[in-house]
Design a protein around this motif. Sequence first.
Motif, PDB file in Angstrom:
ATOM      1  N   VAL A 482       0.684  -1.292   0.111  1.00  0.00           N
ATOM      2  CA  VAL A 482       0.006   0.016   0.242  1.00  0.00           C
ATOM      3  C   VAL A 482       0.962   1.384  -0.019  1.00  0.00           C
ATOM      4  O   VAL A 482       1.952   1.340   0.817  1.00  0.00           O
ATOM      5  N   VAL A 483       0.372   2.260  -0.740  1.00  0.00           N
ATOM      6  CA  VAL A 483       1.170   3.480  -1.039  1.00  0.00           C
ATOM      7  C   VAL A 483       0.411   4.607  -0.973  1.00  0.00           C
ATOM      8  O   VAL A 483      -0.891   4.310  -1.333  1.00  0.00           O
ATOM      9  N   GLY A 484       0.942   5.823  -1.175  1.00  0.00           N
ATOM     10  CA  GLY A 484       0.230   7.154  -1.070  1.00  0.00           C
ATOM     11  C   GLY A 484       0.346   7.523  -2.561  1.00  0.00           C
ATOM     12  O   GLY A 484       1.668   7.573  -2.948  1.00  0.00           O
ATOM     13  N   VAL A 494      -4.967   6.572  -0.813  1.00  0.00           N
ATOM     14  CA  VAL A 494      -4.433   5.442  -0.465  1.00  0.00           C
ATOM     15  C   VAL A 494      -4.421   4.117  -1.556  1.00  0.00           C
ATOM     16  O   VAL A 494      -5.636   4.363  -2.094  1.00  0.00           O
ATOM     17  N   LYS A 495      -3.541   3.911  -1.994  1.00  0.00           N
ATOM     18  CA  LYS A 495      -3.663   2.940  -3.177  1.00  0.00           C
ATOM     19  C   LYS A 495      -3.047   1.709  -3.025  1.00  0.00           C
ATOM     20  O   LYS A 495      -1.893   1.514  -2.429  1.00  0.00           O
ATOM     21  N   ALA A 496      -3.604   0.694  -3.279  1.00  0.00           N
ATOM     22  CA  ALA A 496      -3.356  -0.540  -2.922  1.00  0.00           C
ATOM     23  C   ALA A 496      -2.945  -1.679  -4.159  1.00  0.00           C
ATOM     24  O   ALA A 496      -3.522  -1.523  -4.851  1.00  0.00           O
ATOM     25  N   PHE A 497      -1.843  -2.125  -4.046  1.00  0.00           N
ATOM     26  CA  PHE A 497      -1.443  -3.034  -5.087  1.00  0.00           C
ATOM     27  C   PHE A 497      -1.477  -4.609  -4.356  1.00  0.00           C
ATOM     28  O   PHE A 497      -1.107  -4.640  -3.239  1.00  0.00           O
ATOM     29  N   ILE A 498      -1.985  -5.532  -5.000  1.00  0.00           N
ATOM     30  CA  ILE A 498      -2.293  -6.846  -4.326  1.00  0.00           C
ATOM     31  C   ILE A 498      -2.147  -7.784  -5.422  1.00  0.00           C
ATOM     32  O   ILE A 498      -2.088  -7.669  -6.677  1.00  0.00           O
ATOM     33  N   THR A 499      -1.842  -9.005  -5.069  1.00  0.00           N
ATOM     34  CA  THR A 499      -1.987 -10.329  -5.601  1.00  0.00           C
ATOM     35  C   THR A 499      -3.023 -10.950  -5.048  1.00  0.00           C
ATOM     36  O   THR A 499      -3.231 -10.976  -3.734  1.00  0.00           O
ATOM     37  N   GLU A 530      -8.100   3.148  -4.769  1.00  0.00           N
ATOM     38  CA  GLU A 530      -7.587   2.412  -5.981  1.00  0.00           C
ATOM     39  C   GLU A 530      -6.878   1.274  -5.408  1.00  0.00           C
ATOM     40  O   GLU A 530      -6.177   1.177  -4.633  1.00  0.00           O
ATOM     41  N   ILE A 531      -7.356   0.092  -6.204  1.00  0.00           N
ATOM     42  CA  ILE A 531      -6.717  -1.105  -6.275  1.00  0.00           C
ATOM     43  C   ILE A 531      -6.244  -1.772  -7.353  1.00  0.00           C
ATOM     44  O   ILE A 531      -7.143  -1.642  -8.307  1.00  0.00           O
ATOM     45  N   GLU A 532      -4.985  -2.095  -7.543  1.00  0.00           N
ATOM     46  CA  GLU A 532      -4.589  -2.630  -8.633  1.00  0.00           C
ATOM     47  C   GLU A 532      -4.225  -4.099  -8.384  1.00  0.00           C
ATOM     48  O   GLU A 532      -3.271  -4.106  -7.632  1.00  0.00           O
ATOM     49  N   VAL A 533      -4.510  -4.916  -9.299  1.00  0.00           N
ATOM     50  CA  VAL A 533      -4.281  -6.487  -9.178  1.00  0.00           C
ATOM     51  C   VAL A 533      -3.009  -6.626 -10.077  1.00  0.00           C
ATOM     52  O   VAL A 533      -2.920  -6.357 -11.272  1.00  0.00           O
ATOM     53  N   MET A 534      -1.997  -7.259  -9.260  1.00  0.00           N
ATOM     54  CA  MET A 534      -0.730  -7.709  -9.938  1.00  0.00           C
ATOM     55  C   MET A 534      -0.524  -9.118 -10.043  1.00  0.00           C
ATOM     56  O   MET A 534      -0.999  -9.932  -9.174  1.00  0.00           O
TER      57      MET A 534
END
Length: 559
Positions: A482-484, A494-499, A530-534
């Motif tokens: 999670v980053v700004g 707040v933006k989250a990158f998830i797997t 925002e959530i981005e799936v990686m």
Amino acid sequence: MAVLTPAEGSHNIDEEWKEGEPFHWERVHPEFTWYETGKVNMTYECVDRHVEQGRGEKKALWYFSEHEEQSWTYLDLQKEVNRWANVLKNHGVGKGDFVFVFLPKHPHCHVAMLAAVKIGAVVGPLFEAFMEEAVRDRIKDCDGEYLITSSEFLDRVPKKELPSLGTIFVTDDHVEGYVSITSEAKKEKEEAMTEWVDLNDGLNIHYTSGSTGKPKGIIHAHRVMIQQYQTGRWVLDLKEDDIYWCTAHPGWVTGTVYGVFAPLLNGVTTVIHGGRFSAEAWYDVIEKAGVSVWYSAPTAYRMLKSAGEDVRRRYDLTSLRHLLSVGEPLNPEVIYWAQEAFGLRVHDTWWMTETGAQLIANLPTRNIKPGSMGRPIPGVEAAVLDEEGQERPRGEVGHLAIRADWPAIMKEVWKNEEKYASYFPHGEEWYIAGDLAIMDEDGYVFFQGRSDDMINASGERIGPFEVESKLLEHEAVAEAGVVGKPDEVRGEIVKAFITLTPTYVANEELLEELRLFVKRRLAAHAAPKEIEVMEELPKTQISGKILRRKLKERDRVGG
Ligand code: 6R9
């Protein structure tokens, strides 16, 4: 808050220290030879001492790879270290010289490091997956003169760009143009002279990457052994019959301190596993070796967790008695999983390359508050300070600081006094870690993020770790970073990158569900906008830490 109480069973620390008692590191000094002689050598204390005290036949190293298993007694290790030390000496290696070691996880890596140290050299273990540039930057920075590597790594050693490099040793029998340390060692004596040095003489160098600039060379002195031995005894709880496995490569400070030195200082059997992570391979090693004490990182625990129960149930893991973690925040969810999976608590530990050994930990005898790294260990004082160096009230976030008088603190930053001074902005009393933390009423320390990782959304300060841990509680999420993300209106969002875990697919519905999940359970302002799936999160090569910095950059560039 949930508190996990210690399991039944006795620990080294039980009889040796009582909660609340003062502790002075001098108490440990009589454990070592130098207490009487005044002269010290890490290799002597790790290897020779055990042979002299009648433990020569005890298994020191136990190596597993896909094709091979090897076991080395303390006597085997002593003889081979001595032969290698003699070869190094023949080629001119002397006290204070830098000897880099670029080898895979293998007993040879241990032997190379211990041999260099035996003759007073400063050893620089390089991570096995380093590419040319990383190898070059490090050796060049300190004009390294010697390198011990293997033929399969040679194409990643840019010899021509490294004029300081005199001799390159290889651990294979015949390679044109290189000195075969293994074949020369065969002709050498099993005895070697120990270079007795001072407690403050150089022992090893590890490069750490800051947020800016080239990696800095952190040099430690032989005195680290005081704390490395003692934390091995009290935090890792190493006992005579333990089979101990630290999964880190010595190129990361954890692999050197708690993979090589601390277990050998404590005279236990150290497991080495060659090869990459797979849940099957790792469980297999635990079962085959009967690993009892296991030190790994949150990323490994998370991967084991997402590999699923079916895999785990195929192995007998009942030998495990003590689990530890380091390097990244340990999500409560992982602790709860481990309780189900192994019937054991995971004990978090906090320290840094610069600190040379653990400083904050969940001792085996103490309650664990999931989400906390634990409390300062005996002999260490921590505080949370504001920008001016004044103590923050309990429960409020600030800069994690340690009173600068623990024995394993770095000796210097190589050729960079300014960098060294930057750890002490308020004077010599407090070492400032660069981490943000909260200390609660009971002295438990809660990690919030690196000082540059904190998110400020519409004036609310949000620690990425809390949001990541919350996301991880949802069964769709395998890992989260999670980053700004810069935002014109709110400053940051707040933006989250998830797997995702295997059975889930990304769609708007799921992402909305995750947003609500965090919002309802944590706070509206902490819910990722925002959530981005990686497929995979970017991680540090050596220690597998989620690289929030990379995620941030990605956002700036990619929009
Ligand atoms: C040993 C090691 C140091 C940085 C440190 C902190 C993070 C380490 C942690 C942790 C949360 C823990 N870190 N242990 N964060 N919980 N238990 O990791 O050394 O590679 O130099 O990194 O790692 O941010 O400042 P190093």
